[in-house]
Design a protein around this motif. Structure first.
Motif, PDB file in Angstrom:
ATOM      1  N   ASN A   1       0.813  -1.218   0.000  1.00 56.85           N
ATOM      2  CA  ASN A   1       0.000   0.000   0.000  1.00 56.85           C
ATOM      3  C   ASN A   1       0.844   1.265   0.000  1.00 56.85           C
ATOM      4  O   ASN A   1       0.403   2.314  -0.462  1.00 56.85           O
ATOM      5  CB  ASN A   1      -0.923   0.034   1.217  1.00 56.85           C
ATOM      6  CG  ASN A   1      -2.282  -0.559   0.934  1.00 56.85           C
ATOM      7  OD1 ASN A   1      -2.466  -1.291  -0.030  1.00 56.85           O
ATOM      8  ND2 ASN A   1      -3.242  -0.256   1.773  1.00 56.85           N
TER       9      ASN A   1
ATOM     10  N   TYR B   1       1.211   3.242  -3.315  1.00 55.79           N
ATOM     11  CA  TYR B   1       0.156   4.170  -3.715  1.00 55.79           C
ATOM     12  C   TYR B   1       0.129   5.401  -2.814  1.00 55.79           C
ATOM     13  O   TYR B   1       0.124   6.533  -3.309  1.00 55.79           O
ATOM     14  CB  TYR B   1      -1.201   3.467  -3.683  1.00 55.79           C
ATOM     15  CG  TYR B   1      -2.346   4.396  -4.020  1.00 55.79           C
ATOM     16  CD1 TYR B   1      -2.591   4.764  -5.340  1.00 55.79           C
ATOM     17  CD2 TYR B   1      -3.164   4.923  -3.027  1.00 55.79           C
ATOM     18  CE1 TYR B   1      -3.632   5.632  -5.655  1.00 55.79           C
ATOM     19  CE2 TYR B   1      -4.199   5.786  -3.331  1.00 55.79           C
ATOM     20  CZ  TYR B   1      -4.432   6.140  -4.637  1.00 55.79           C
ATOM     21  OH  TYR B   1      -5.445   7.012  -4.952  1.00 55.79           O
TER      22      TYR B   1
ATOM     23  N   SER C   1      -1.429  -3.748   4.595  1.00 56.65           N
ATOM     24  CA  SER C   1      -1.809  -2.333   4.553  1.00 56.65           C
ATOM     25  C   SER C   1      -1.208  -1.532   5.703  1.00 56.65           C
ATOM     26  O   SER C   1      -1.246  -0.306   5.680  1.00 56.65           O
ATOM     27  CB  SER C   1      -3.333  -2.204   4.619  1.00 56.65           C
ATOM     28  OG  SER C   1      -3.804  -2.640   5.892  1.00 56.65           O
TER      29      SER C   1
ATOM     30  N   ALA D   1      -8.009  -2.624   3.306  1.00 61.00           N
ATOM     31  CA  ALA D   1      -8.781  -2.961   2.109  1.00 61.00           C
ATOM     32  C   ALA D   1      -7.955  -3.959   1.311  1.00 61.00           C
ATOM     33  O   ALA D   1      -7.150  -3.571   0.464  1.00 61.00           O
ATOM     34  CB  ALA D   1      -9.082  -1.705   1.289  1.00 61.00           C
TER      35      ALA D   1
ATOM     36  N   LEU E   1      -8.245  -5.930  -1.241  1.00 57.79           N
ATOM     37  CA  LEU E   1      -8.170  -5.882  -2.694  1.00 57.79           C
ATOM     38  C   LEU E   1      -7.327  -4.697  -3.163  1.00 57.79           C
ATOM     39  O   LEU E   1      -6.629  -4.790  -4.170  1.00 57.79           O
ATOM     40  CB  LEU E   1      -9.567  -5.830  -3.320  1.00 57.79           C
ATOM     41  CG  LEU E   1     -10.369  -7.134  -3.246  1.00 57.79           C
ATOM     42  CD1 LEU E   1     -11.767  -6.930  -3.815  1.00 57.79           C
ATOM     43  CD2 LEU E   1      -9.648  -8.268  -3.976  1.00 57.79           C
ATOM     44  N   HIS E   2      -7.365  -3.586  -2.437  1.00 48.45           N
ATOM     45  CA  HIS E   2      -6.506  -2.451  -2.781  1.00 48.45           C
ATOM     46  C   HIS E   2      -5.044  -2.817  -2.551  1.00 48.45           C
ATOM     47  O   HIS E   2      -4.162  -2.459  -3.351  1.00 48.45           O
ATOM     48  CB  HIS E   2      -6.870  -1.217  -1.960  1.00 48.45           C
ATOM     49  CG  HIS E   2      -6.085  -0.006  -2.344  1.00 48.45           C
ATOM     50  ND1 HIS E   2      -4.787   0.201  -1.944  1.00 48.45           N
ATOM     51  CD2 HIS E   2      -6.408   1.055  -3.120  1.00 48.45           C
ATOM     52  CE1 HIS E   2      -4.341   1.340  -2.445  1.00 48.45           C
ATOM     53  NE2 HIS E   2      -5.303   1.874  -3.161  1.00 48.45           N
ATOM     54  N   THR E   3      -4.776  -3.525  -1.466  1.00 51.17           N
ATOM     55  CA  THR E   3      -3.410  -3.936  -1.148  1.00 51.17           C
ATOM     56  C   THR E   3      -2.865  -4.864  -2.236  1.00 51.17           C
ATOM     57  O   THR E   3      -1.718  -4.714  -2.676  1.00 51.17           O
ATOM     58  CB  THR E   3      -3.371  -4.625   0.228  1.00 51.17           C
ATOM     59  OG1 THR E   3      -3.890  -3.715   1.208  1.00 51.17           O
ATOM     60  CG2 THR E   3      -1.971  -5.021   0.617  1.00 51.17           C
TER      61      THR E   3
ATOM     62  N   TRP F   1      -4.054  -4.943  -5.342  1.00 49.32           N
ATOM     63  CA  TRP F   1      -3.978  -4.062  -6.518  1.00 49.32           C
ATOM     64  C   TRP F   1      -2.665  -3.289  -6.544  1.00 49.32           C
ATOM     65  O   TRP F   1      -2.048  -3.134  -7.598  1.00 49.32           O
ATOM     66  CB  TRP F   1      -5.175  -3.104  -6.487  1.00 49.32           C
ATOM     67  CG  TRP F   1      -5.157  -2.014  -7.493  1.00 49.32           C
ATOM     68  CD1 TRP F   1      -5.674  -2.046  -8.758  1.00 49.32           C
ATOM     69  CD2 TRP F   1      -4.612  -0.693  -7.333  1.00 49.32           C
ATOM     70  NE1 TRP F   1      -5.488  -0.838  -9.391  1.00 49.32           N
ATOM     71  CE2 TRP F   1      -4.832   0.007  -8.534  1.00 49.32           C
ATOM     72  CE3 TRP F   1      -3.965  -0.042  -6.288  1.00 49.32           C
ATOM     73  CZ2 TRP F   1      -4.423   1.337  -8.719  1.00 49.32           C
ATOM     74  CZ3 TRP F   1      -3.547   1.269  -6.462  1.00 49.32           C
ATOM     75  CH2 TRP F   1      -3.774   1.943  -7.668  1.00 49.32           C
ATOM     76  N   SER F   2      -2.231  -2.826  -5.383  1.00 46.02           N
ATOM     77  CA  SER F   2      -0.969  -2.077  -5.308  1.00 46.02           C
ATOM     78  C   SER F   2       0.210  -2.944  -5.726  1.00 46.02           C
ATOM     79  O   SER F   2       1.118  -2.479  -6.418  1.00 46.02           O
ATOM     80  CB  SER F   2      -0.752  -1.539  -3.892  1.00 46.02           C
ATOM     81  OG  SER F   2      -1.685  -0.531  -3.586  1.00 46.02           O
TER      82      SER F   2
ATOM     83  N   ARG G   1      -8.991  -3.430  -7.482  1.00 46.13           N
ATOM     84  CA  ARG G   1      -9.429  -2.862  -6.204  1.00 46.13           C
ATOM     85  C   ARG G   1     -10.907  -2.487  -6.212  1.00 46.13           C
ATOM     86  O   ARG G   1     -11.489  -2.220  -5.147  1.00 46.13           O
ATOM     87  CB  ARG G   1      -8.586  -1.644  -5.855  1.00 46.13           C
ATOM     88  CG  ARG G   1      -8.716  -0.473  -6.810  1.00 46.13           C
ATOM     89  CD  ARG G   1      -7.869   0.695  -6.379  1.00 46.13           C
ATOM     90  NE  ARG G   1      -7.897   1.774  -7.358  1.00 46.13           N
ATOM     91  CZ  ARG G   1      -7.287   2.940  -7.189  1.00 46.13           C
ATOM     92  NH1 ARG G   1      -6.587   3.160  -6.088  1.00 46.13           N
ATOM     93  NH2 ARG G   1      -7.357   3.873  -8.115  1.00 46.13           N
ATOM     94  N   ASP G   2     -11.525  -2.443  -7.396  1.00 47.92           N
ATOM     95  CA  ASP G   2     -12.924  -2.022  -7.508  1.00 47.92           C
ATOM     96  C   ASP G   2     -13.895  -3.199  -7.590  1.00 47.92           C
ATOM     97  O   ASP G   2     -15.108  -2.992  -7.731  1.00 47.92           O
ATOM     98  CB  ASP G   2     -13.106  -1.137  -8.746  1.00 47.92           C
ATOM     99  CG  ASP G   2     -12.223   0.103  -8.683  1.00 47.92           C
ATOM    100  OD1 ASP G   2     -12.136   0.714  -7.603  1.00 47.92           O
ATOM    101  OD2 ASP G   2     -11.602   0.438  -9.718  1.00 47.92           O
TER     102      ASP G   2
END
Length: 201
Positions: free
Chosen positions: A60, A63, A99, A107, A109-111, A113-114, A182-183
């Motif tokens: 993370n 980003y 994260s 989050a 999925l964001h992690t 995604w990064s 992430r979405d």
């Protein structure tokens, strides 16, 4: 044992300490883990692999703080190799991503995604050759994370004999554009075999 190491010097000192202890009193499958491990070098990853070390990378950070590191704190060269998932993979070091909540939002999925996209808040790509695939990133937040915690016999995969705890997604994360990982909407969770839809508010 986990050791918090951000810079490459800190990581090197921890690797040295583990190497000394392994010579004095060898221990197998210890899963000692370097937490963050943000600026480790390729040579350090090779040494970690030889010693059976694991890493938990702060993907993370790419980003949320990548631009600041690139422009101010560590400079372009070191920022490009921050949280080097692909280097860990190439060296054979077991790794997960995180994260560091509440430092950055929790989050998963964001992690993931990064780790896949390595994009900063300004859309700068940091270290394209350190990207990993969506499949690999999903492993880092599931089965690989469970392995690092020594809980891979309980969680991390959906199979008989393990806890029936998992997230339910509305789309196949391996079928969407990696930039959209992430979405992917989360329908809800299953805990102990009981489904819980996500809150609608």
């Amino acid at each position: 044992m986990d050791c918090h190491c951000n810079g490459d010097e800190a990581s090197g000192l921890f690797v040295d300490a583990v190497e000394l202890l392994q010579r004095e009193s060898p221990r197998f499958d210890h899963r000692h883990t370097v937490q963050h491990c943000q600026l480790a070098t390729a040579d350090q990853y090779r040494r970690m692999a030889a010693l059976g070390l694991c890493v938990n990378l702060f993907s993370n950070h790419l980003y949320y703080y990548g631009d600041q590191h690139y422009e101010v704190t560590v400079g372009p060269e070191r920022a490009e190799r921050m949280n080097a998932c692909a280097s860990a993979k190439r060296a054979g070091v077991p790794f997960s991503v995180h994260s560091d909540a509440p430092v950055t939002p929790l989050a998963p999925l964001h992690t993931a995604w990064s780790a896949v996209n390595r994009v900063t808040a300004s859309d700068r790509v940091l270290g394209e050759d350190e990207r990993i695939s969506v499949d690999e990133a999903l492993r880092t937040i599931t089965v690989d994370a469970a392995y690092l915690l020594g809980m891979d016999d309980e969680v991390g995969t959906i199979e008989a004999g393990k806890r029936a705890d998992f997230a339910v997604l509305e789309d196949d994360p391996t079928a969407v554009d990696p930039a959209a990982l992430r979405d992917v909407p989360v329908w809800g969770t299953v805990m102990g075999g009981e489904p819980f839809p996500a809150a609608t508010e």
